[in-house]
Design a protein around this motif. Structure first.
Motif, PDB file in Angstrom:
ATOM      1  N   ILE A 183      22.279  43.839  35.086  1.00  0.00           N
ATOM      2  CA  ILE A 183      23.699  43.750  34.725  1.00  0.00           C
ATOM      3  C   ILE A 183      24.567  44.112  35.936  1.00  0.00           C
ATOM      4  O   ILE A 183      25.612  43.508  36.179  1.00  0.00           O
ATOM      5  CB  ILE A 183      23.989  44.647  33.499  1.00  0.00           C
ATOM      6  N   MET A 187      27.301  41.684  37.699  1.00  0.00           N
ATOM      7  CA  MET A 187      28.683  42.091  37.924  1.00  0.00           C
ATOM      8  C   MET A 187      29.062  41.857  39.382  1.00  0.00           C
ATOM      9  O   MET A 187      30.155  41.378  39.679  1.00  0.00           O
ATOM     10  CB  MET A 187      28.885  43.552  37.568  1.00  0.00           C
ATOM     11  N   ASP A 190      29.805  38.296  39.940  1.00  0.00           N
ATOM     12  CA  ASP A 190      31.143  37.964  39.430  1.00  0.00           C
ATOM     13  C   ASP A 190      32.224  38.415  40.399  1.00  0.00           C
ATOM     14  O   ASP A 190      33.182  37.695  40.671  1.00  0.00           O
ATOM     15  CB  ASP A 190      31.385  38.653  38.079  1.00  0.00           C
ATOM     16  N   LEU A 191      32.076  39.626  40.920  1.00  0.00           N
ATOM     17  CA  LEU A 191      33.141  40.219  41.738  1.00  0.00           C
ATOM     18  C   LEU A 191      33.204  39.622  43.133  1.00  0.00           C
ATOM     19  O   LEU A 191      34.275  39.497  43.711  1.00  0.00           O
ATOM     20  CB  LEU A 191      32.925  41.733  41.865  1.00  0.00           C
ATOM     21  N   ASP A 194      32.883  34.812  46.015  1.00  0.00           N
ATOM     22  CA  ASP A 194      33.350  34.024  47.159  1.00  0.00           C
ATOM     23  C   ASP A 194      32.786  34.551  48.475  1.00  0.00           C
ATOM     24  O   ASP A 194      33.182  34.126  49.537  1.00  0.00           O
ATOM     25  CB  ASP A 194      34.887  34.023  47.191  1.00  0.00           C
ATOM     26  N   GLU A 327      39.318  47.973  46.440  1.00  0.00           N
ATOM     27  CA  GLU A 327      40.450  48.901  46.418  1.00  0.00           C
ATOM     28  C   GLU A 327      41.623  48.380  45.597  1.00  0.00           C
ATOM     29  O   GLU A 327      42.251  49.121  44.869  1.00  0.00           O
ATOM     30  CB  GLU A 327      40.904  49.227  47.846  1.00  0.00           C
ATOM     31  N   GLY A 328      41.929  47.107  45.708  1.00  0.00           N
ATOM     32  CA  GLY A 328      43.074  46.557  44.977  1.00  0.00           C
ATOM     33  C   GLY A 328      42.734  46.111  43.563  1.00  0.00           C
ATOM     34  O   GLY A 328      43.562  45.496  42.904  1.00  0.00           O
ATOM     35  N   PHE A 329      41.521  46.416  43.103  1.00  0.00           N
ATOM     36  CA  PHE A 329      41.092  45.955  41.779  1.00  0.00           C
ATOM     37  C   PHE A 329      41.474  46.986  40.711  1.00  0.00           C
ATOM     38  O   PHE A 329      41.629  48.164  40.993  1.00  0.00           O
ATOM     39  CB  PHE A 329      39.573  45.743  41.758  1.00  0.00           C
ATOM     40  N   PRO A 330      41.614  46.517  39.475  1.00  0.00           N
ATOM     41  CA  PRO A 330      41.964  47.436  38.393  1.00  0.00           C
ATOM     42  C   PRO A 330      40.941  48.569  38.255  1.00  0.00           C
ATOM     43  O   PRO A 330      39.766  48.386  38.562  1.00  0.00           O
ATOM     44  CB  PRO A 330      41.931  46.555  37.142  1.00  0.00           C
ATOM     45  N   GLU A 331      41.447  49.679  37.766  1.00  0.00           N
ATOM     46  CA  GLU A 331      40.608  50.866  37.605  1.00  0.00           C
ATOM     47  C   GLU A 331      39.406  50.583  36.699  1.00  0.00           C
ATOM     48  O   GLU A 331      38.302  51.082  36.949  1.00  0.00           O
ATOM     49  CB  GLU A 331      41.478  52.000  37.041  1.00  0.00           C
ATOM     50  N   GLN A 332      39.614  49.748  35.652  1.00  0.00           N
ATOM     51  CA  GLN A 332      38.506  49.450  34.740  1.00  0.00           C
ATOM     52  C   GLN A 332      37.350  48.813  35.504  1.00  0.00           C
ATOM     53  O   GLN A 332      36.183  49.069  35.223  1.00  0.00           O
ATOM     54  CB  GLN A 332      38.953  48.481  33.629  1.00  0.00           C
ATOM     55  N   VAL A 333      37.703  47.921  36.458  1.00  0.00           N
ATOM     56  CA  VAL A 333      36.672  47.214  37.225  1.00  0.00           C
ATOM     57  C   VAL A 333      35.978  48.186  38.165  1.00  0.00           C
ATOM     58  O   VAL A 333      34.744  48.219  38.252  1.00  0.00           O
ATOM     59  CB  VAL A 333      37.298  46.049  38.028  1.00  0.00           C
ATOM     60  N   GLN A 336      33.787  50.506  36.134  1.00  0.00           N
ATOM     61  CA  GLN A 336      32.578  49.820  35.663  1.00  0.00           C
ATOM     62  C   GLN A 336      31.597  49.616  36.822  1.00  0.00           C
ATOM     63  O   GLN A 336      30.384  49.793  36.673  1.00  0.00           O
ATOM     64  CB  GLN A 336      32.955  48.460  35.066  1.00  0.00           C
TER      65      GLN A 336
ATOM     66  N   ALA B 159      48.786  47.788  39.387  1.00  0.00           N
ATOM     67  CA  ALA B 159      48.429  47.689  37.972  1.00  0.00           C
ATOM     68  C   ALA B 159      46.924  47.619  37.739  1.00  0.00           C
ATOM     69  O   ALA B 159      46.227  46.831  38.360  1.00  0.00           O
ATOM     70  CB  ALA B 159      49.098  46.453  37.369  1.00  0.00           C
ATOM     71  N   ASP B 160      46.432  48.460  36.836  1.00  0.00           N
ATOM     72  CA  ASP B 160      45.068  48.343  36.325  1.00  0.00           C
ATOM     73  C   ASP B 160      45.008  47.291  35.228  1.00  0.00           C
ATOM     74  O   ASP B 160      44.043  46.585  35.074  1.00  0.00           O
ATOM     75  CB  ASP B 160      44.585  49.690  35.781  1.00  0.00           C
ATOM     76  N   TYR B 184      43.581  42.283  32.738  1.00  0.00           N
ATOM     77  CA  TYR B 184      43.334  43.240  33.815  1.00  0.00           C
ATOM     78  C   TYR B 184      44.183  42.868  35.035  1.00  0.00           C
ATOM     79  O   TYR B 184      44.548  41.714  35.221  1.00  0.00           O
ATOM     80  CB  TYR B 184      41.858  43.216  34.225  1.00  0.00           C
ATOM     81  N   GLY B 185      44.453  43.853  35.855  1.00  0.00           N
ATOM     82  CA  GLY B 185      45.128  43.607  37.120  1.00  0.00           C
ATOM     83  C   GLY B 185      46.614  43.397  36.946  1.00  0.00           C
ATOM     84  O   GLY B 185      47.222  43.814  35.951  1.00  0.00           O
ATOM     85  N   VAL B 222      44.448  40.545  41.601  1.00  0.00           N
ATOM     86  CA  VAL B 222      44.215  41.850  42.217  1.00  0.00           C
ATOM     87  C   VAL B 222      44.970  41.933  43.539  1.00  0.00           C
ATOM     88  O   VAL B 222      45.372  40.919  44.101  1.00  0.00           O
ATOM     89  CB  VAL B 222      42.715  42.116  42.459  1.00  0.00           C
ATOM     90  N   ARG B 223      45.150  43.151  44.003  1.00  0.00           N
ATOM     91  CA  ARG B 223      45.844  43.357  45.279  1.00  0.00           C
ATOM     92  C   ARG B 223      44.856  43.165  46.421  1.00  0.00           C
ATOM     93  O   ARG B 223      43.705  43.575  46.343  1.00  0.00           O
ATOM     94  CB  ARG B 223      46.420  44.769  45.333  1.00  0.00           C
ATOM     95  N   THR B 224      45.337  42.521  47.494  1.00  0.00           N
ATOM     96  CA  THR B 224      44.547  42.438  48.718  1.00  0.00           C
ATOM     97  C   THR B 224      45.433  42.987  49.826  1.00  0.00           C
ATOM     98  O   THR B 224      46.603  43.298  49.584  1.00  0.00           O
ATOM     99  CB  THR B 224      44.185  40.992  49.065  1.00  0.00           C
ATOM    100  N   GLY B 232      37.575  36.425  39.773  1.00  0.00           N
ATOM    101  CA  GLY B 232      36.902  36.383  38.478  1.00  0.00           C
ATOM    102  C   GLY B 232      36.852  37.769  37.847  1.00  0.00           C
ATOM    103  O   GLY B 232      36.739  38.770  38.544  1.00  0.00           O
ATOM    104  N   PRO B 234      34.625  40.339  35.862  1.00  0.00           N
ATOM    105  CA  PRO B 234      33.207  40.497  35.558  1.00  0.00           C
ATOM    106  C   PRO B 234      32.929  40.252  34.072  1.00  0.00           C
ATOM    107  O   PRO B 234      33.705  40.688  33.215  1.00  0.00           O
ATOM    108  CB  PRO B 234      32.913  41.957  35.920  1.00  0.00           C
ATOM    109  N   LEU B 237      33.466  42.809  31.315  1.00  0.00           N
ATOM    110  CA  LEU B 237      34.814  43.241  30.935  1.00  0.00           C
ATOM    111  C   LEU B 237      35.572  42.164  30.182  1.00  0.00           C
ATOM    112  O   LEU B 237      36.602  42.433  29.584  1.00  0.00           O
ATOM    113  CB  LEU B 237      35.591  43.666  32.186  1.00  0.00           C
TER     114      LEU B 237
END
Lengths: 571, 289
Positions: A183, A187, A190-191, A194, A327-333, A336, B159-160, B184-185, B222-224, B232, B234, B237
């Motif tokens: 899993i 993940m 997915d993340l 690219d 770093e710029g990804f949501p806290e949930q991500v 996880q 934003a989360d 999300y995001g 998401v922020r870059t 994408g 995951p 989620l």
């Protein structure tokens, strides 16, 4: 004529009976068993198992132990096993009675596993490992030499019970492990879809276990031997069987031998396959370890310890890079990701570590007890050789102890040994029984186990190639050494490529000599793939027909990125 | 020369910032709410400043205006305890958010911009966007006014998760529920309509979710470094609700309070960062009927 041939060779459809080859007689204990879909576990058990192992391990332990662990983890399936001509087959038995019920049970299992994945190590360290050590200590307390026949009989019963418990603990440990790695990898894909450079395995590599230590400690002995001129000379010049007598003759040799025996005491509780009960272990005959040392001592251009440490450094760098990218990804991500990274590291560690404590040290005790029973039965005149005990069934062994000295099973053993030899020559079919009624499951749990056992066979379009699964990155060319068993591994030269049905855990030290690995069985999470990554050599796993198609001595190319093996010449 | 015209930038919490003619509809709306609701701090580069402060070709800010924006940006950073705080730069048209034509998504938005130079460039880009053929065409069709545009520079909420909430069910007209979409995001993926977000209905009387539909949420924003991108989500989620019941109640409460403050149904954009809910936009609902 042609159409009839085609009809005969058409694969059976869903739910239909799978035809059995005429030279592979099959017996079913129950009528229901015949209608189940049985798959051969060629990865763990490439060879037929002798009667004591099938009656003890398969009939009394495996299904019960897996069922116990499956219930504890709320798995929607259980596993049953059977032996056909000594070959190991297993089938998944769904707990639900309808697709809807299975989906509901599957969702519950994922939830239960989701929380179990994060507590694998805690559970192992605080509950499982202490209990495994208690069982081993209890075995070590058995005074086998002084035991009367009735005490021996009681020890046998106790051994069966403890074996069952060890395998319950085994499955309790491994069931959350593979999904946690699988899993996590999904993940990551997915993340970082690219980013072709991103390799999820890198984030969980270079974690030392007792199994990597088993290889590195032997390597360490070879480095030590290189510093001791007389020891080095003996290892380089004497035949493997003469090394120990030669070492005893010099002071330096005796010093080295003491360390070697220390190594065997710790890591010699192992045979050649996944289950050492009926096999001669390194403690009993250290010749295979001596052969490894002879091979290692001539390798002067590498430092395995440093290579292992480099993997850990690479791991930490890959983790740091992944965290930067998130770093710029949501806290949930991010949360996880961290949870699954931690769970996957626990899973990959325990996938190897449990082998040492349970499969090696634990099963070695089962061997010690049964071997002693064999010795006593030799003294009683029941059998001729202590190893004959493995050609009795568990019930026969019980009865022979109950009627100590009264039975003569020598003729039965001779017949069983002949049968076993015939079984070795058989071509066991990959599946038996009846085809499953529907398509294969595609839930995360089933997919995780497929990454361990390997998926369906893959057909290569190109001539002179074999298609498998990419198990460890890199491309290498070398001479194919088609190894039928670990005993065959003496022929392995530095730079050769191991081609084998499976490379079970005891094969690990040979990865330091091989330039690449090709196996018929296993997936990206199989021991072969994991170990190849730890040794930094390319591997193609689950190549199904590699040992049948590739001939020993052929030059081959292993592409650990694409899973393709090319046969470069026709010897 | 009045003092308001004198000011090239107006802070959201300054009294003068409620003047639509100076700061545009979006910034004026936020300014009205800034004291009472969790609006991220920011300032608006005013319409007269932009109209008079662009150079001859209308594409570059004058040195004075650049200086004013840079100073305001530095002050924003000082307030946030960050030398180069990331900001969102959005156009705020005098004609938009006026209650009859929502220009949602029409004017360019630049997210996660850091540093005075980049902020000035973003202000220029927003201005250019607002003048573009595309926007002019839209305004002709919808009968907008003279097209004066201000540019809002606001602290970016990292934003989360983000949500769009209507204080009325936009489909059925039911005023007893708050309709919430969440992903999300950052909220761009919801606003741009590139994903199927989660969609929830929350009963106003007790803030209980009465309908929860988990969207497929394949993508998220998401922020870059220096911007944003869509990536994408995951798989694990995707099947999970973005907002829990407590957060849904909090979002619904915010929409209800804003409806009361605006005296009419509202459409809001909000976001959670570090567990804190921020209000990003608030517009009257224009499509009921």
């Amino acid at each position: 004529m042609e159409t009839r041939d085609r009809a005969q060779h058409a694969p059976p459809g869903p739910g239909e009976t799978i035809p059995v080859p005429p030279d592979f007689p099959v017996t079913w204990r129950t009528a229901a068993a015949e209608n189940l879909f049985w798959q051969r576990d060629r990865m763990h058990f490439p060879d037929p198992l002798p009667p004591l192992v099938t009656t003890l391990f398969i009939d009394e332990v495996f299904s019960q132990a897996f069922g116990y662990a499956a219930d504890a983890h709320a798995l929607p399936i259980s596993l049953a096993a059977c032996a056909q001509n000594g070959y190991f087959y297993q089938t998944a038995i769904p707990k639900g009675h309808s697709p809807e019920e299975m989906e509901e049970l599957g969702a519950k299992a994922q939830e239960a596993l989701g929380s179990a994945m994060g507590r694998q190590l805690e559970r192992w360290n605080t509950e499982t490992l202490p209990e495994v050590r208690e069982h081993i200590a209890a075995w070590d307390r058995m005074d086998l030499a002084a035991a009367s026949p009735s005490q021996l009989r009681a020890y046998l019963d106790e051994t069966v019970e403890r074996t069952l418990r060890l395998w319950q603990l085994h499955f309790l440990t491994v069931i959350p492990g593979f999904p946690s790695v699988s899993i996590f990898e999904d993940m990551c894909r997915d993340l970082f879809a690219d980013d072709p450079e991103f390799v999820p395995h890198q984030l969980i590599q270079g974690i030392p276990t007792k199994i990597t230590e088993m290889g590195l400690a032997l390597w360490g002995l070879s480095r030590q031997a290189r510093e001791m001129p007389s020891v080095r000379q003996i290892l380089e010049e004497e035949a493997a069987a003469d090394v120990i007598p030669a070492l005893v003759r010099t002071e330096e040799g005796r010093e080295f031998l003491a360390d070697f025996h220390g190594y065997l005491a710790k890591f010699g509780q192992r045979g050649d396959s996944a289950l050492c009960v009926a096999e001669v272990t390194w403690i009993e005959d250290p010749t295979p370890a001596i052969k490894m040392l002879k091979d290692y001592v001539g390798q002067d251009d590498r430092d395995l310890q440093a290579e292992a440490e480099a993997l850990a450094t690479e791991r930490e760098a890959a983790i740091a890079l992944a965290r930067t990218r998130l770093e710029g990804f949501p806290e949930q991500v991010r949360g996880q990701f961290e949870y699954l990274l931690d769970a996957a590291q626990q899973g990959i560690y325990l996938a190897e570590e449990h082998n040492y404590h349970i499969d090696f040290c634990g099963m070695y005790r089962v061997r010690v007890v049964t071997r002693e029973l064999g010795q006593r039965l030799v003294e009683a005149g029941t059998i001729e050789d202590a190893e004959d005990v493995y050609f009795l069934t568990l019930d026969e062994l019980r009865a022979a102890l109950d009627t100590f000295g009264e039975s003569d099973l020598r003729a039965a053993v001779t017949a069983r040994r002949e049968e076993h030899a015939r079984q070795r020559a058989m071509q066991p079919p990959p599946v038996l029984g009846a085809m499953p009624p529907g398509p294969p499951p595609d839930d995360p749990l089933s997919l995780a186990f497929m990454k361990f056992f390997g998926g369906p066979p893959q057909i290569s379009e190109e001539p002179n190639t074999v298609q498998g699964t990419a198990g460890s990155p890199g491309v290498v060319r070398g001479t194919a050494r088609v190894l039928r068993s670990l005993a065959d591994a003496d022929r392995l030269q530095r730079g050769d490529i191991i081609v084998a049905e499976t490379t079970a855990v005891p094969w690990t030290p040979h990865f330091a000599t091989a330039a690449g690995i090709v196996t018929d069985t296993g997936g990206t999470l199989s021991h072969s793939a994991v170990t190849a990554r730890e040794y930094g050599i390319p591997a193609v796993v689950g190549a199904t027909i590699a040992t049948a198609v590739i001939r020993d001595g052929q030059m081959i190319e292993v592409d650990g990125f694409t899973g393709l093996v090319r046969i470069l010449d026709a010897v | 020369m009045t003092s308001t015209i004198d000011q090239m930038v107006l802070w959201l919490d300054e009294p003068g910032s409620i003047d639509v003619a100076l700061v545009g509809g979006k910034a004026a709306n936020l300014s009205v709410l800034a004291g009472r609701f969790p609006v991220p701090p920011g300032f608006t580069v005013t319409t007269p400043a932009l109209a008079g402060g662009m150079n001859e070709r209308g594409s570059r800010l004058s040195p004075d205006l650049r200086d004013a924006i840079s100073r305001a940006y530095a002050a924003l950073g000082a307030g946030l305890g960050s030398a180069q705080p990331p900001v969102a730069v959005r156009s705020s048209g005098v004609d938009e958010d006026a209650g009859d034509a929502a220009f949602a998504g029409q004017f360019e938005t630049l997210l996660n911009i850091s540093g005075p130079e980049a902020v000035c460039e973003a202000v220029e880009a927003c201005w250019a966007s607002a003048r573009s053929e595309r926007v002019a065409a839209y305004r002709r069709t919808h009968g907008g006014g003279d097209g004066a545009v201000a540019v809002l520079v606001q602290s970016l909420v990292p934003a989360d998760s983000a949500a769009v909430a209507f204080s009325v069910n936009p489909v059925t007209g039911d005023r007893g529920v708050v309709a919430v979409n969440a992903n999300y995001g950052l909220g761009e993926s919801i606003v741009a309509g590139t994903v199927t977000p989660d969609s929830y209905l929350v009963r106003k009387s007790d803030l209980t979710p009465v309908d929860v539909r988990i969207g497929s949420k394949q993508r998220m924003t998401v922020r870059t470094a220096g911007g944003t991108r869509e990536v994408g989500v995951p798989a694990l989620l995707r099947s999970v609700a973005v907002l829990d019941d407590r957060q849904l109640a909090e979002v619904a409460r915010l929409a209800i309070d804003l409806e009361a403050a605006m005296w009419r149904p509202v459409d809001i954009e909000c976001a959670y960062a570090g567990g804190i809910l921020y209000l990003l936009q608030c517009r009257p609902v224009t499509t009921l009927g």
